[in-house]
Design an enzyme around this catalytic site. Structure first.
Site, PDB file in Angstrom:
ATOM      1  N   ASP A   1       0.818  -1.214   0.000  1.00 22.60           N
ATOM      2  CA  ASP A   1       0.000   0.000   0.000  1.00 22.60           C
ATOM      3  C   ASP A   1       0.856   1.271   0.000  1.00 22.60           C
ATOM      4  O   ASP A   1       0.501   2.264   0.630  1.00 22.60           O
ATOM      5  CB  ASP A   1      -0.961  -0.007   1.193  1.00 22.60           C
ATOM      6  N   TYR A   2       1.988   1.239  -0.682  1.00 20.31           N
ATOM      7  CA  TYR A   2       2.723   2.491  -0.883  1.00 20.31           C
ATOM      8  C   TYR A   2       1.874   3.428  -1.738  1.00 20.31           C
ATOM      9  O   TYR A   2       1.291   3.019  -2.747  1.00 20.31           O
ATOM     10  CB  TYR A   2       4.049   2.228  -1.591  1.00 20.31           C
ATOM     11  N   GLU A   3       1.848   4.713  -1.352  1.00 15.14           N
ATOM     12  CA  GLU A   3       1.029   5.687  -2.064  1.00 15.14           C
ATOM     13  C   GLU A   3       1.823   6.891  -2.565  1.00 15.14           C
ATOM     14  O   GLU A   3       1.274   7.731  -3.293  1.00 15.14           O
ATOM     15  CB  GLU A   3      -0.124   6.136  -1.165  1.00 15.14           C
ATOM     16  N   HIS A   4       3.098   6.978  -2.177  1.00 10.93           N
ATOM     17  CA  HIS A   4       3.975   8.072  -2.603  1.00 10.93           C
ATOM     18  C   HIS A   4       5.323   7.463  -2.992  1.00 10.93           C
ATOM     19  O   HIS A   4       5.784   6.516  -2.350  1.00 10.93           O
ATOM     20  CB  HIS A   4       4.147   9.100  -1.484  1.00 10.93           C
TER      21      HIS A   4
ATOM     22  N   GLN B   1      -8.810   0.793  -3.996  1.00  8.94           N
ATOM     23  CA  GLN B   1      -9.402   1.754  -3.063  1.00  8.94           C
ATOM     24  C   GLN B   1     -10.502   2.566  -3.769  1.00  8.94           C
ATOM     25  O   GLN B   1     -10.327   3.729  -4.110  1.00  8.94           O
ATOM     26  CB  GLN B   1      -8.331   2.674  -2.492  1.00  8.94           C
TER      27      GLN B   1
END
Length: 314
Positions: free
Chosen positions: A149-152, A211
């Site tokens: 769930d890395y988002e950056h 998501q």
């Protein structure tokens, strides 16, 4: 000596074999837990025995702790509420509920009020550190799977694909985890990284926790179904799970038609499962896990039907 008919032998064969055969159509319910340190426990969450139930610990992060966290190049540590979600509590919930598995999620949005970045020094060093640190955590906590769930990002899509792809391949090969999920959302940078990972290592990924709650709060049932088709195309061949949140974020909420959309997908044979963000928010809401129970009930009805069909063929 009495003879045994071929049909009797065939029935005996299937009876002996059937416990070993997975119900591949079984639908999964998944819920993130532990990121907000509000004392939520596994035992707070209702668990339907007729679904495959996954808790996802949020999060393990390769950052230092303290007031100014910095990246540690794949050296992960738990950043969830380890007091209430400890190794002994993981073991206890799995012992009490045979249908429960527990995984951990990597990354998340922020730590210490700042964005969590995927920031490897190199592919090889990050992978070595990640395999070592995560193997230790997963074994300590009796975990079954891993979620990405890395988002950056500070690395390019190819670097992300190789780091995560090599990590999950090795964890599966070493039998440290039995399933892997990814958690993208509809953002150009996020999608470029996760689709690069999917293109190279999609065969290692068991679930796509998309998501859908990152879409607008004005999302209609029709729009939701359109988004589902788009993401099923982006992650072609994957088990794309639908989702809702119990916090203030967007998407199609249960009160606005989420379960109606699920019913449509169920009739089309496209409903693979549901996940929720998050148990922490549900504990503090006025509806305390009402929607989790409703979601599991829907999934259990499909699983029960499929089991009945399965046994009717024996």
């Amino acid at each position: 000596m009495a003879s045994v008919s071929p049909s009797s032998l065939l029935l005996l064969f299937f009876a002996l074999l059937s416990p070993l055969l997975p119900l591949t159509s079984a639908l999964v319910f998944r819920e993130y837990i532990g990121s907000q340190f509000n004392d939520v426990k596994f035992s707070d969450v209702p668990i339907n025995p007729d679904v495959d139930f996954h808790f996802i610990l949020a999060f393990a992060i390769d950052y230092t702790s303290g007031s100014s966290p910095t990246p540690t190049n794949g050296n992960f540590k738990p950043f969830w509420d380890t007091n209430n979600l400890s190794p002994s509590q993981v073991a206890a919930v799995k012992r009490t509920h045979s249908n429960v598995k527990v995984s951990l999620s990597l990354g998340g949005d922020s730590v210490g009020g700042k964005n969590v970045f995927f920031s490897p020094s190199s592919v090889s060093s990050w992978v070595e550190n990640a395999v070592s640190s995560l193997t230790r955590i997963i074994k300590q906590y009796h975990l079954d799977g891993i979620d990405i769930d890395y988002e950056h990002f500070k690395g390019d899509p190819n670097t992300f694909a190789e780091c995560i792809g090599q990590l999950v391949t090795r964890l599966k090969k070493n039998e440290v985890v039995s399933f892997v999920s990814i958690a993208p959302f509809d953002d150009a940078q996020v999608q470029s990284h996760y689709q690069a990972l999917w293109e190279k290592y999609g065969h290692q990924i068991d679930y796509v926790n998309f998501q859908f709650y990152a879409y607008s709060a004005r999302t209609s049932v029709e729009q939701f179904l359109k988004y589902f088709e788009e993401q099923s195309s982006n992650y072609h061949g994957g088990k794309v799970l639908v989702s809702f949140s119990t916090d203030s974020s967007g998407g199609l909420k249960p009160d606005n038609g989420f379960f109606r959309a699920c019913s449509i997908l169920k009739k089309q044979g496209k409903l693979h499962g549901i996940f929720v963000w998050s148990a922490d928010d549900s504990l503090m809401s006025n509806n305390v896990f009402r929607y989790e129970m409703q979601a599991q009930s829907m999934l259990a009805s499909v699983n029960s039907r499929d089991r009945a069909m399965y046994w009717s063929l024996l």
